[in-house]
Motif scaffolding. Structure first.
Motif, PDB file in Angstrom:
ATOM      1  N   PRO A   1       0.816  -1.225   0.000  1.00 22.73           N
ATOM      2  CA  PRO A   1       0.000   0.000   0.000  1.00 22.73           C
ATOM      3  C   PRO A   1       0.844   1.268   0.000  1.00 22.73           C
ATOM      4  N   ALA A   2       2.043   1.185   0.576  1.00 24.10           N
ATOM      5  CA  ALA A   2       2.889   2.370   0.707  1.00 24.10           C
ATOM      6  C   ALA A   2       3.408   2.869  -0.627  1.00 24.10           C
ATOM      7  N   GLU A   3       3.346   2.044  -1.701  1.00 25.81           N
ATOM      8  CA  GLU A   3       3.894   2.490  -2.978  1.00 25.81           C
ATOM      9  C   GLU A   3       3.137   3.707  -3.492  1.00 25.81           C
ATOM     10  N   ALA A   4       1.821   3.608  -3.545  1.00 21.39           N
ATOM     11  CA  ALA A   4       1.019   4.741  -4.004  1.00 21.39           C
ATOM     12  C   ALA A   4       1.135   5.913  -3.034  1.00 21.39           C
ATOM     13  N   GLU A   5       1.197   5.625  -1.743  1.00 21.21           N
ATOM     14  CA  GLU A   5       1.305   6.691  -0.742  1.00 21.21           C
ATOM     15  C   GLU A   5       2.601   7.471  -0.909  1.00 21.21           C
ATOM     16  N   ALA A   6       3.708   6.749  -1.110  1.00 20.18           N
ATOM     17  CA  ALA A   6       5.000   7.418  -1.259  1.00 20.18           C
ATOM     18  C   ALA A   6       5.065   8.210  -2.555  1.00 20.18           C
ATOM     19  N   THR A   7       4.494   7.665  -3.623  1.00 23.47           N
ATOM     20  CA  THR A   7       4.517   8.368  -4.903  1.00 23.47           C
ATOM     21  C   THR A   7       3.699   9.657  -4.826  1.00 23.47           C
ATOM     22  N   GLN A   8       2.545   9.589  -4.201  1.00 21.40           N
ATOM     23  CA  GLN A   8       1.715  10.779  -4.044  1.00 21.40           C
ATOM     24  C   GLN A   8       2.388  11.809  -3.129  1.00 21.40           C
ATOM     25  N   LEU A   9       3.036  11.321  -2.074  1.00 18.70           N
ATOM     26  CA  LEU A   9       3.716  12.241  -1.165  1.00 18.70           C
ATOM     27  C   LEU A   9       4.902  12.897  -1.845  1.00 18.70           C
ATOM     28  N   TRP A  10       5.606  12.176  -2.697  1.00 16.91           N
ATOM     29  CA  TRP A  10       6.704  12.765  -3.458  1.00 16.91           C
ATOM     30  C   TRP A  10       6.206  13.938  -4.302  1.00 16.91           C
ATOM     31  N   ALA A  11       5.037  13.778  -4.939  1.00 21.02           N
ATOM     32  CA  ALA A  11       4.471  14.861  -5.739  1.00 21.02           C
ATOM     33  C   ALA A  11       4.145  16.072  -4.864  1.00 21.02           C
ATOM     34  N   ARG A  12       3.625  15.823  -3.682  1.00 23.65           N
ATOM     35  CA  ARG A  12       3.293  16.926  -2.776  1.00 23.65           C
ATOM     36  C   ARG A  12       4.547  17.632  -2.270  1.00 23.65           C
ATOM     37  N   TYR A  13       5.570  16.848  -1.980  1.00 24.37           N
ATOM     38  CA  TYR A  13       6.828  17.438  -1.502  1.00 24.37           C
ATOM     39  C   TYR A  13       7.467  18.278  -2.599  1.00 24.37           C
ATOM     40  N   ASP A  14       7.425  17.766  -3.829  1.00 23.81           N
ATOM     41  CA  ASP A  14       7.968  18.535  -4.939  1.00 23.81           C
ATOM     42  C   ASP A  14       7.188  19.836  -5.137  1.00 23.81           C
ATOM     43  N   ALA A  15       5.861  19.765  -4.974  1.00 24.74           N
ATOM     44  CA  ALA A  15       5.051  20.971  -5.105  1.00 24.74           C
ATOM     45  C   ALA A  15       5.429  21.994  -4.040  1.00 24.74           C
ATOM     46  N   TYR A  16       5.692  21.525  -2.839  1.00 21.06           N
ATOM     47  CA  TYR A  16       6.139  22.432  -1.777  1.00 21.06           C
ATOM     48  C   TYR A  16       7.465  23.081  -2.131  1.00 21.06           C
ATOM     49  N   LEU A  17       8.439  22.275  -2.584  1.00 16.93           N
ATOM     50  CA  LEU A  17       9.754  22.808  -2.903  1.00 16.93           C
ATOM     51  C   LEU A  17       9.689  23.791  -4.069  1.00 16.93           C
ATOM     52  N   SER A  18       8.852  23.492  -5.063  1.00 17.01           N
ATOM     53  CA  SER A  18       8.699  24.398  -6.195  1.00 17.01           C
ATOM     54  C   SER A  18       8.096  25.720  -5.740  1.00 17.01           C
ATOM     55  N   ALA A  19       7.096  25.659  -4.868  1.00 21.03           N
ATOM     56  CA  ALA A  19       6.476  26.882  -4.345  1.00 21.03           C
ATOM     57  C   ALA A  19       7.462  27.661  -3.490  1.00 21.03           C
ATOM     58  N   LEU A  20       8.291  26.950  -2.748  1.00 17.40           N
ATOM     59  CA  LEU A  20       9.295  27.616  -1.921  1.00 17.40           C
ATOM     60  C   LEU A  20      10.322  28.327  -2.790  1.00 17.40           C
ATOM     61  N   ASP A  21      10.714  27.683  -3.877  1.00 20.52           N
ATOM     62  CA  ASP A  21      11.650  28.307  -4.796  1.00 20.52           C
ATOM     63  C   ASP A  21      11.027  29.542  -5.443  1.00 20.52           C
ATOM     64  N   LYS A  22       9.752  29.454  -5.812  1.00 21.52           N
ATOM     65  CA  LYS A  22       9.062  30.595  -6.409  1.00 21.52           C
ATOM     66  C   LYS A  22       8.937  31.729  -5.396  1.00 21.52           C
ATOM     67  N   LEU A  23       8.726  31.383  -4.140  1.00 17.55           N
ATOM     68  CA  LEU A  23       8.630  32.387  -3.087  1.00 17.55           C
ATOM     69  C   LEU A  23       9.927  33.177  -2.988  1.00 17.55           C
ATOM     70  N   LYS A  24      11.046  32.503  -3.081  1.00 23.12           N
ATOM     71  CA  LYS A  24      12.337  33.185  -3.045  1.00 23.12           C
ATOM     72  C   LYS A  24      12.526  34.046  -4.290  1.00 23.12           C
ATOM     73  N   THR A  25      12.142  33.509  -5.453  1.00 20.07           N
ATOM     74  CA  THR A  25      12.296  34.253  -6.703  1.00 20.07           C
ATOM     75  C   THR A  25      11.500  35.547  -6.685  1.00 20.07           C
ATOM     76  N   ASN A  26      10.299  35.499  -6.114  1.00 20.25           N
ATOM     77  CA  ASN A  26       9.429  36.676  -6.077  1.00 20.25           C
ATOM     78  C   ASN A  26       9.839  37.686  -5.016  1.00 20.25           C
ATOM     79  N   ASP A  27      10.684  37.255  -4.105  1.00 19.89           N
ATOM     80  CA  ASP A  27      11.130  38.153  -3.038  1.00 19.89           C
ATOM     81  C   ASP A  27      12.323  38.958  -3.535  1.00 19.89           C
ATOM     82  N   LYS A  28      12.093  40.218  -3.865  1.00 21.49           N
ATOM     83  CA  LYS A  28      13.138  41.078  -4.410  1.00 21.49           C
ATOM     84  C   LYS A  28      13.879  41.862  -3.327  1.00 21.49           C
ATOM     85  N   THR A  29      13.557  41.578  -2.063  1.00 16.73           N
ATOM     86  CA  THR A  29      14.170  42.326  -0.974  1.00 16.73           C
ATOM     87  C   THR A  29      15.657  42.001  -0.875  1.00 16.73           C
TER      88      THR A  29
END
Length: 335
Positions: free
Chosen positions: A123-151
């Motif tokens: 059962p953990a195979e689908a769970e880990a694959t889905q969690l990987w997608a969520r973690y990547d989405a977090y990291l991508s959003a975090l990177d975008k947050l830094k890019t948008n911060d011009k301070t």
């Protein structure tokens, strides 16, 4: 307990305090080192399990990445589901260290192939694959947050601790939005450590407080930590005190036996390493004394600067086969 004498030495100059505070800003204002490029939409868009045949084609494009290394095991509970522990993040972060060698597609495939290899038909195979997608989405959003911060990063002397606190809270909120119940599993300890370090930096940088007042506030802050963390800090201070004793023994040219005794409380292996380092230090100093005698002869020749440096380089190479020791000798020359 925080020691007044050690605190006073730790804040002996404003520059030291400012440098520490600026380090806090740098640490909290940037995404984790493992963050992949912001354009990793291919990972975030796929929540299903990739069949091995499809994964292998993309994996081949980054075959050299992580070569010779072994991915951590994904932790499972008794029923074969993904265990809610920090080790799951460690598995993902292992692959993110190769992001500079792999395309987004290849990185995604490598992770999913590893998940399938470890968790096929669980059962953990689908769970880990889905969690990987969520973690990547977090990291991508975090990177975008830094890019948008011009301070522009502030000067250490004008560091805005409130802005740093808001930045930490913003990242915590982002993790909660993207990872849900996994946010605490992945980042709770890190966030607690960051907030503790920030609170400590505020106290250390507060020029309105006397050294004794800083001691009192630091003690109160430390008492607010969980018991396990307080015990870890106490061990760190004890270890630091012993390391300082060992370092002092080495600097003073004490015998290997004295260094061994200073490190004995760390165990027999640490004691033997300390004795070994002490012997190496003694050997270096003896060799440096011989080298310095030869260096004086070169200095007495009134050579052109480039000729003098060339001869000194050759002399250091003659006396110090280890490049690190040769660089250390050069540093001694300038001290």
């Amino acid at each position: 307990m925080v020691n007044l004498r050690s605190l006073t030495s730790g804040i002996a100059t404003a520059a030291v305090g400012a440098a520490a505070a600026f380090g806090i800003y740098q640490r909290f204002s940037n995404p984790p080192a493992q963050t992949p490029p912001a354009a990793s939409t291919g990972v975030a868009a796929t929540a299903g399990v990739t069949p091995p045949a499809v994964a292998n084609a993309a994996v081949a494009t980054g075959a050299a990445a992580l070569e010779g290394a072994t991915a951590p095991r994904l932790p499972l509970d008794a029923e074969g589901h993904l265990a809610h522990v920090r080790g799951v993040r460690d598995f993902f972060d292992y692959f993110l260290t190769a992001r500079s060698q792999l395309s987004d597609t290849a990185l995604d495939a490598r992770v999913k192939a590893a998940i399938h290899t470890q968790l096929a038909r669980k059962p953990a195979e689908a769970e880990a694959t889905q969690l990987w997608a969520r973690y990547d989405a977090y990291l991508s959003a975090l990177d975008k947050l830094k890019t948008n911060d011009k301070t522009e990063p502030p000067a250490a002397a004008t560091l805005d601790f409130d802005a740093i606190a808001r930045s930490i809270d913003q990242r915590a909120q982002l993790a909660s939005e993207k990872l849900g119940e996994w946010a605490d599993v992945f980042f709770k300890d890190d966030l607690a450590e960051q907030r503790y370090a920030l609170a400590r930096a505020r106290i250390m940088a507060d020029t309105s407080l006397s050294a004794a007042e800083k001691v009192s506030r630091l003690e109160a802050l430390e008492q607010s930590l969980p018991a396990a963390r307080r015990e870890a800090l106490a061990r760190e201070r004890r270890d630091d005190a012993v390391r300082q004793g060992i370092q002092q023994a080495l600097q003073q040219g004490d015998s290997p036996e004295a260094a061994r005794a200073a490190a004995a409380q760390f165990g027999p292996q640490a004691a033997e390493r300390a004795a070994h380092f002490a012997q190496e230090e003694r050997d270096f100093r003896d060799r440096y004394a011989q080298y310095a005698g030869q260096r004086k002869q070169i200095d007495a020749q009134s050579l052109a600067p480039e000729d003098r440096e060339r001869q000194l380089t050759q002399l250091r190479q003659q006396y110090f086969s280890d490049p690190a020791n040769a660089r250390r000798a050069a540093a001694f020359d300038g001290s």
